[in-house]
Design a protein around this motif. Sequence first.
Motif, mmCIF file in Angstrom:
data_model
loop_
_atom_site.group_PDB
_atom_site.id
_atom_site.type_symbol
_atom_site.label_atom_id
_atom_site.label_comp_id
_atom_site.label_asym_id
_atom_site.label_seq_id
_atom_site.Cartn_x
_atom_site.Cartn_y
_atom_site.Cartn_z
ATOM 1 N N SER A 1 -7.621 -22.271 7.920
ATOM 2 C CA SER A 1 -7.286 -20.914 8.565
ATOM 3 C C SER A 1 -8.237 -20.258 9.287
ATOM 4 O O SER A 1 -9.412 -19.931 8.663
ATOM 5 N N GLU B 1 3.082 -14.060 11.918
ATOM 6 C CA GLU B 1 2.835 -13.832 10.343
ATOM 7 C C GLU B 1 2.387 -12.348 9.982
ATOM 8 O O GLU B 1 2.653 -11.679 9.080
ATOM 9 N N ALA B 2 1.585 -11.676 10.867
ATOM 10 C CA ALA B 2 1.280 -10.351 10.605
ATOM 11 C C ALA B 2 2.344 -9.471 10.906
ATOM 12 O O ALA B 2 2.297 -8.583 10.078
ATOM 13 N N ARG B 3 3.012 -9.811 12.056
ATOM 14 C CA ARG B 3 4.303 -8.625 11.899
ATOM 15 C C ARG B 3 5.039 -8.868 10.713
ATOM 16 O O ARG B 3 5.599 -7.802 10.144
ATOM 17 N N GLN B 4 5.427 -10.074 10.376
ATOM 18 C CA GLN B 4 6.222 -10.152 9.106
ATOM 19 C C GLN B 4 5.681 -9.594 7.755
ATOM 20 O O GLN B 4 6.368 -8.923 7.089
ATOM 21 N N LYS B 5 4.442 -9.817 7.561
ATOM 22 C CA LYS B 5 3.726 -9.095 6.466
ATOM 23 C C LYS B 5 3.682 -7.693 6.829
ATOM 24 O O LYS B 5 4.069 -7.072 5.619
ATOM 25 N N ALA B 6 3.671 -7.003 7.919
ATOM 26 C CA ALA B 6 3.777 -5.675 8.015
ATOM 27 C C ALA B 6 5.005 -5.085 7.768
ATOM 28 O O ALA B 6 5.337 -4.088 7.097
ATOM 29 N N ARG B 7 6.133 -5.754 8.227
ATOM 30 C CA ARG B 7 7.405 -5.218 7.575
ATOM 31 C C ARG B 7 7.631 -5.457 6.252
ATOM 32 O O ARG B 7 8.685 -4.662 5.802
ATOM 33 N N ARG B 8 7.122 -6.026 5.288
ATOM 34 C CA ARG B 8 7.413 -6.241 4.033
ATOM 35 C C ARG B 8 6.758 -5.132 3.617
ATOM 36 O O ARG B 8 7.250 -4.589 2.316
ATOM 37 N N PHE B 9 5.801 -4.459 3.822
ATOM 38 C CA PHE B 9 5.211 -3.153 3.399
ATOM 39 C C PHE B 9 5.817 -1.962 3.814
ATOM 40 O O PHE B 9 6.189 -1.380 4.217
#
Length: 124
Positions: free
Chosen positions: A2, A116-124
Amino acid sequence: MSLTPAQLARLQAVLEAAFQAEQARLADVSRRIETVQARLDALRRPCLPEAEQDISVAAMAEANMRWRTWVEDRRRRLNEELARLRQEKEARRADLAAAFGKRQAADAMQEKLQAEARQKARRF
């Protein structure tokens, strides 16, 4: 493996430079092909010698034969060079396609990281 966004950005810059270098190499070969083709075209034009009265017919015939021999030899060498350049152009096209593919893969990786960063930001 990664990559971090910074590493991926550096990779994209390197791949973009490689792609542009391949484009320049292909353009250079294309220009050289055009030059050789122009030289071949120039040989196809008839050369009309100036008529001089003090040259005998035999001397004119010999000069004409030598000229034709030179033209045929030159044409053969130019055609050989043209064939070599066309082969080089095909190789350059393949190199350009590979560089383009690598650049596209890096762009896809960048888009994936951003998603992935956008999806991770939506979770929080």
